[in-house]
Enzyme design. Structure first.
Site, PDB file in Angstrom:
ATOM      1  N   ASP A 223       0.810  -1.218   0.000  1.00  4.67           N
ATOM      2  CA  ASP A 223       0.000   0.000   0.000  1.00  4.67           C
ATOM      3  C   ASP A 223       0.844   1.267   0.000  1.00  4.67           C
ATOM      4  OD1 ASP A 223      -2.690   1.296   0.533  1.00  4.67           O
ATOM      5  OD2 ASP A 223      -1.598   1.998   2.300  1.00  4.67           O
ATOM      6  N   GLU A 291       1.370  -0.686  -5.020  1.00  5.72           N
ATOM      7  CA  GLU A 291       0.340   0.324  -5.261  1.00  5.72           C
ATOM      8  C   GLU A 291       1.015   1.678  -5.258  1.00  5.72           C
ATOM      9  OE1 GLU A 291      -3.588   2.467  -3.449  1.00  5.72           O
ATOM     10  OE2 GLU A 291      -1.704   2.367  -2.397  1.00  5.72           O
TER      11      GLU A 291
HETATM   12  C1  LIG Z   1      -6.473   1.843  -3.180  1.00  7.00           C
HETATM   13  C2  LIG Z   1      -5.924   1.886  -1.794  1.00  7.00           C
HETATM   14  O1  LIG Z   1      -5.579   0.866  -1.244  1.00  7.00           O
HETATM   15  N1  LIG Z   1      -5.862   3.054  -1.203  1.00  7.00           N
HETATM   16  C3  LIG Z   1      -5.347   3.215   0.124  1.00  7.00           C
HETATM   17  C4  LIG Z   1      -3.994   3.833   0.051  1.00  7.00           C
HETATM   18  O2  LIG Z   1      -3.465   4.049   1.312  1.00  7.00           O
HETATM   19  C5  LIG Z   1      -4.240   4.875   2.128  1.00  7.00           C
HETATM   20  C6  LIG Z   1      -3.521   4.968   3.441  1.00  7.00           C
HETATM   21  O3  LIG Z   1      -3.154   3.700   3.917  1.00  7.00           O
HETATM   22  C7  LIG Z   1      -5.661   4.347   2.260  1.00  7.00           C
HETATM   23  O4  LIG Z   1      -6.448   5.304   2.897  1.00  7.00           O
HETATM   24  C8  LIG Z   1      -6.267   4.076   0.908  1.00  7.00           C
HETATM   25  O5  LIG Z   1      -7.516   3.430   1.028  1.00  7.00           O
END
Ligand SMILES: CC(=O)N[C@H]1CO[C@H](CO)[C@@H](O)[C@@H]1O
Ligand SMILES: *[C@@H]1O[C@H](CO)[C@@H](O)[C@H](O)[C@H]1NC(C)=O
Ligand SMILES: *[C@@H]1O[C@H](CO)[C@@H](O)[C@H](O)[C@H]1NC(C)=O
Ligand SMILES: *[C@@H]1O[C@H](CO)[C@@H](O)[C@H](O)[C@H]1NC(C)=O
Ligand SMILES: *[C@@H]1O[C@H](CO)[C@@H](O)[C@H](O)[C@H]1NC(C)=O
Ligand SMILES: *[C@@H]1O[C@H](CO)[C@@H](O)[C@H](O)[C@H]1NC(C)=O
Ligand SMILES: *[C@@H]1O[C@H](CO)[C@@H](O)[C@H](O)[C@H]1NC(C)=O
Ligand SMILES: *[C@@H]1O[C@H](CO)[C@@H](O)[C@H](O)[C@H]1NC(C)=O
Ligand SMILES: [Ca+2]
Ligand SMILES: [Ca+2]
Length: 596
Positions: A223, A291
Site C-alpha cells: 500500500d 500500489e
Molecule cells: C487503493 C488503496 O488501497 N488506497 C489506500 C492507500 O493508502 C491509504 C492509506 O493507507 C488508504 O487510505 C487508501 O484506502
C-alpha cells in the site's frame, strides 16, 4: 509404430498450444480483490469476515479466478477502515482469528487459489504499541516514528516544523503533548508514519513479511509505497501555485515526501526477503505488487527495483465513460504498453475500493466490454469484487455514511468524498441482504437492485455479465492470451480494437472490438493484416445484437452501442477445437499413409 507417430504428433500439437514453460504462476493470473467487510458475513453481525470468505471460495474457482487479494484484516481502530493497523501480526476480531485465517489459506490451497495479503508499511495506527512506546520515548521505539520539534514563534506559539501537507488535507504534522513534539503523518493523524531511516523499523517490517509467508501467503500488495521515505533534512516543499489553501494537498509539490530513491531501494530489499524465502522453501515465487499512484516513469521504475509489477491505474486515473475511443487507446493502453520494460509482466486494473464501480464510472452497458479489455490484454488482470456481475454504485444517505473520508465532509458535500457507494455488500442472491448476511441490517445497505442483479440470477440466465466473465477467464488460459503479441488499433472515432496473435499459428488470432459510442458503428478490421476474411464471434457483450458462433466479415462489421466483441478465426474457436481439428488432420494423414 504408427501409434507412435500419432502420439508424437499429439504431443507436438498440444505443445504448441500450451503455455511457455518459463511462465510463472503470477504472470498470467486473474487476480480478484476481496473487500472483507463486504464479501460474506458468517455470523450475522452484518459485517463480512474470514469464515464468510472461506465459505464462498468456490465462487472464485467457478469464476475462473487464480488468486485473491484481501484488503486489510489486521487489528485496527478503523480510523481508515483497516489501513490504520495496531498490530501487523494478528487478525481483527471483527474478521475472526489467526486460526480462521489459517483455515482460509488451507481451503484456498486445496482449491488451487493463491492468497495475497495487503501490506501497509508506511504507517501504523496511533494505537499500535510501537507508537505508544514511542510517545513515551521508550527504547527501542523512541525513533520508530518521525518526531520533530516545532518552530517557536516570537510570541511563543509553536507551529509545525515545515509546510508539508497530509494526503487527507491539513498539516502532515500533529502535536503530541506527551512527547512535546510533532509527529509526521502523510495520511490521517491516526496514521503516524514509520521512520524508515531507522534500521530497527526496517528489520521489524521484514519480520512482518516473514510472519505471513510462514502462514502460507503467496505474496503482498503493498500500500501507498511512494510515501515511504521523506527527506531527512525536512525542507519546505515548493508551492504549486494551484491553490491558496495551505491545508489542500495540492498546495505544495511533493518533492521531499514522495518517490524518493530510498523508497525504491526499500522495495528492492523486500524483494530480497521474498526471493530468499522462496529459495529456502519450495522454490515457488512469492510476489510483490506495488500500489503507486505516480506518473508513468516513476511507476515503471518499480519494475527495476524488484516489484513483480506496479499496478496499472491508467483505466482508472486517465479515462472514464466520457472518454473517446482515441483517449482510451492513447492514455490508457498505449501509455502503458509503450512504456512497460521489455519482458516485464503488464497488468490492468478497472476498479478498487477507492473508485466508483465500472457500471457507474463507465456505464452498465460497458461492463462486458471493460471486462474484455481488462481480461484479454497481456499480463495480469485485477478484478474488484462484484465486477464479475456488474454491480453498480449504491447511493448512501448521510445518516448511513461510514467512510471516514465521507464523514470528514458535511451533509452537503460528503457525496464528493465518500467511497461507501462502491463498497456495498456482494450480491450473491435474492434472499435476505442479497445472501451476504442473515441479518437485515448490514454495515452498509445492500444495493436496492439486488433482487434482479445478483450472482444466482446471472448463473441461471442464458446470457449475463457473469457468463461473459467466465468465458473470458476461460479464454485467458489459452496460449494466444498468455503469450500472444498485442496490436492496438483505433478503427474510427468511437471504436477501439486490439488483437492478440501467436507468430507460430496464424489461425490463433483473436480480436477484441469495443464501441465507446452510444450508437451502432460500422467498422472494418482491415487494419489487422493477419486476420482472415471472415471471423466468428466468440464472446459478445450481453446487450450486443450478436451471439457467439455468428460469422462476420473482416471488411464490414456492425457493432452495437457500447458493445464489446471477441472475434476469432473460424478455425480457432477454442483450444479444444484447435486440438480436435488437429487430431482429425493427423488422423487423416495417417489414413492417407495407410492407403499407400
Ligand atoms: C487503493 C488503496 O488501497 N488506497 C489506500 C492507500 O493508502 C491509504 C492509506 O493507507 C488508504 O487510505 C487508501 O484506502
Ligand atoms: C527539541 O526540544 C527539546 C526540548 O523540548 C530539546 O531538548 C531538544 O534538544 C530539541 N531538539 C532539537 C533537535 O532541537
Ligand atoms: C503568534 O503569532 C502568529 C504569527 O504571527 C499568529 O498567527 C498567532 O495568532 C499568534 N499567537 C498568539 C497567541 O498571539
Ligand atoms: C533467508 O532465509 C533464511 C531461512 O528462511 C533465514 O534464516 C535468513 O535470515 C534469511 N536471510 C535474509 C537476508 O533474509
Ligand atoms: C514524473 O514524476 C517525477 C517525480 O515527481 C518527476 O521528476 C518527473 O519529471 C515526472 N515525469 C513526467 C514525464 O512528468
Ligand atoms: C527478454 O527475454 C528474451 C528471451 O528470454 C531475452 O533474449 C532478452 O534478452 C530479454 N530482454 C531483456 C531486456 O531483458
Ligand atoms: C427483515 O425484513 C423483512 C422485510 O422488511 C421482515 O419481514 C423480516 O422480518 C426482517 N427480518 C429480520 C430478521 O429482521
Ligand atoms: C445512451 O442513449 C440512451 C438513449 O438515448 C440513453 O438512455 C442512455 O443514457 C445513453 N447512455 C450513455 C452511456 O450515454
Ligand atoms: Ca461477521
Ligand atoms: Ca513515510
Amino acid at each position: 509404430m504408427r501409434m507412435g507417430i500419432i502420439v508424437l504428433g499429439l504431443i507436438a500439437l498440444l505443445g504448441c498450444s500450451s503455455v511457455n514453460g518459463d511462465t510463472e504462476w503470477w504472470q498470467t493470473m486473474s487476480l480478484y480483490q476481496i473487500y472483507p467487510r463486504s464479501w460474506k458475513d458468517s455470523d450475522g453481525d452484518g459485517i463480512g469476515d474470514l469464515q464468510g470468505i472461506e465459505s464462498k471460495l468456490e465462487h472464485l474457482v467457478d469464476a475462473g479466478v487464480d488468486a485473491f487479494w484481501i484488503s486489510p484484516i489486521y487489528p485496527s481502530p478503523m480510523a481508515d477502515f483497516g489501513y490504520d493497523i495496531s498490530d501487523f501480526m494478528d487478525i481483527d476480531p471483527i474478521f475472526g482469528t489467526l486460526d480462521d485465517f489459517d483455515n482460509l489459506v488451507a481451503t484456498a490451497k486445496s482449491l488451487g487459489l493463491k492468497v495475497v495479503m495487503d501490506f501497509v508499511p508506511n504507517h501504523s495506527s496511533d494505537e499500535h504499541e510501537w507508537f505508544i512506546n514511542s510517545m513515551a520515548s521508550v527504547d527501542p521505539y523512541t525513533d520508530y516514528y518521525i518526531w520533530k520539534n516545532g518552530t517557536v514563534l516570537e510570541n511563543g506559539t509553536i507551529t509545525p516544523p515545515n509546510n508539508w501537507v497530509s494526503v487527507f488535507g491539513g498539516s502532515a504534522w500533529t502535536w503530541n503533548n506527551q512527547r512535546q513534539a510533532y509527529y509526521l503523518h502523510q495520511f490521517a493523524e491516526e496514521q503516524p508514519d514509520l521512520n524508515y531511516w531507522n534500521e530497527e523499523v526496517v528489520a521489524a517490517m521484514k519480520e512482518v513479511l516473514v510472519f505471513w509467508l510462514d502462514r502460507g501467503v503467496d505474496g503482498f500488495r503493498v500500500d501507498a509505497i511512494p510515501h515511504l521515505f521523506e527527506d531527512s533534512t525536512f525542507p519546505d516543499e515548493p508551492l504549486t501555485g494551484d491553490t491558496d489553501d495551505p491545508t489542500d494537498y495540492g498546495y505544495v509539490e511533493h518533492d521531499y515526501t514522495k518517490h524518493l530513491q530510498e523508497t525504491y531501494d526499500m522495495v528492492q530489499q523486500w524483494r530480497e526477503v521474498l526471493d530468499n524465502y522462496t529459495e529456502n522453501s519450495d522454490g515457488v515465487p512469492r510476489i510483490m505488487m506495488a500500489e503507486a499512484y505516480a506518473n508513468t516513469s516513476m511507476t515503471m521504475k518499480y519494475y527495476d527495483y524488484g516489484a513483480h509489477f506496479p499496478f496499472n491505474f491508467n483505466l482508472i486515473s486517465n479515462v472514464d465513460g466520457s472518454s473517446t475511443a482515441a483517449e482510451i487507446k492513447e492514455s490508457a493502453l498505449d501509455e502503458w504498453l509503450n512504456n512497460v520494460p521489455d519482458n516485464a509482466t503488464s497488468n490492468w486494473v478497472i476498479g478498487n475500493h477507492d473508485q466508483s464501480r465500472v457500471a457507474s464510472r463507465y456505464s452498465p452497458e460497458q461492463v462486458d466490454a471493460m471486462n474484455m479489455i481488462n481480461l484479454l490484454l497481456p499480463g495480469v488482470s485485477v478484478t474488484y469484487y462484484g465486477e464479475e456481475i456488474g454491480m453498480e454504485d449504491q447511493w448512501i444517505s448521510w445518516e448511513d455514511t461510514q467512510d471516514p473520508q465521507g464523514c470528514g465532509a458535511d451533509e452537503d458535500t460528503y457525496e464528493d468524498y465518500t467511497r461507501d457507494p462502491n463498497r456495498t455488500p456482494m450480491q450473491w442472491d435474492a434472499t435476505t441482504s442479497a445472501g451476504f448476511s442473515t441479518s437485515n441490517s448490514t454495515w452498509l445497505p445492500v444495493n436496492s437492485n439486488y433482487l434482479t442483479l445478483n450472482l444466482a440470477a446471472q448463473i441461471d440466465a442464458d446470457v449475463s455479465h457473469y457468463k461473459v466473465f467466465q468465458e473470458l477467464t476461460t479464454l485467458r488460459k489459452e496460449a494466444v492470451i498468455q503469450e500472444g503479441t498485442v496490436n492496438v488499433q483505433l478503427l474510427n472515432d468511437n471504436v477501439m480494437a486490439f488483437s492478440r496473435e501467436l507468430e507460430s499459428s496464424s489461425d490463433s488470432i483473436m480480436i477484441v472490438v469495443t464501441n465507446f459510442a452510444n450508437h451502432t458503428e460500422m467498422i472494418s478490421l482491415e487494419a489487422f493484416e493477419n486476420a482472415p476474411d471472415t471471423l466468428v464471434v466468440s464472446i459478445a457483450s450481453i446487450d450486443s445484437d450478436l451471439t457467439a458462433g455468428t460469422t462476420v466479415s473482416k471488411s464490414s462489421l456492425e457493432i452495437s452501442a457500447l458493445a464489446g466483441l471477441v472475434l476469432r478465426a473460424s478455425t480457432a474457436s477454442g483450444a479444444s477445437a484447435v486440438v480436435s481439428s488437429g487430431v482429425i488432420t493427423l488422423f487423416m494423414a495417417v489414413l492417407a499413409n495407410l492407403r499407400y
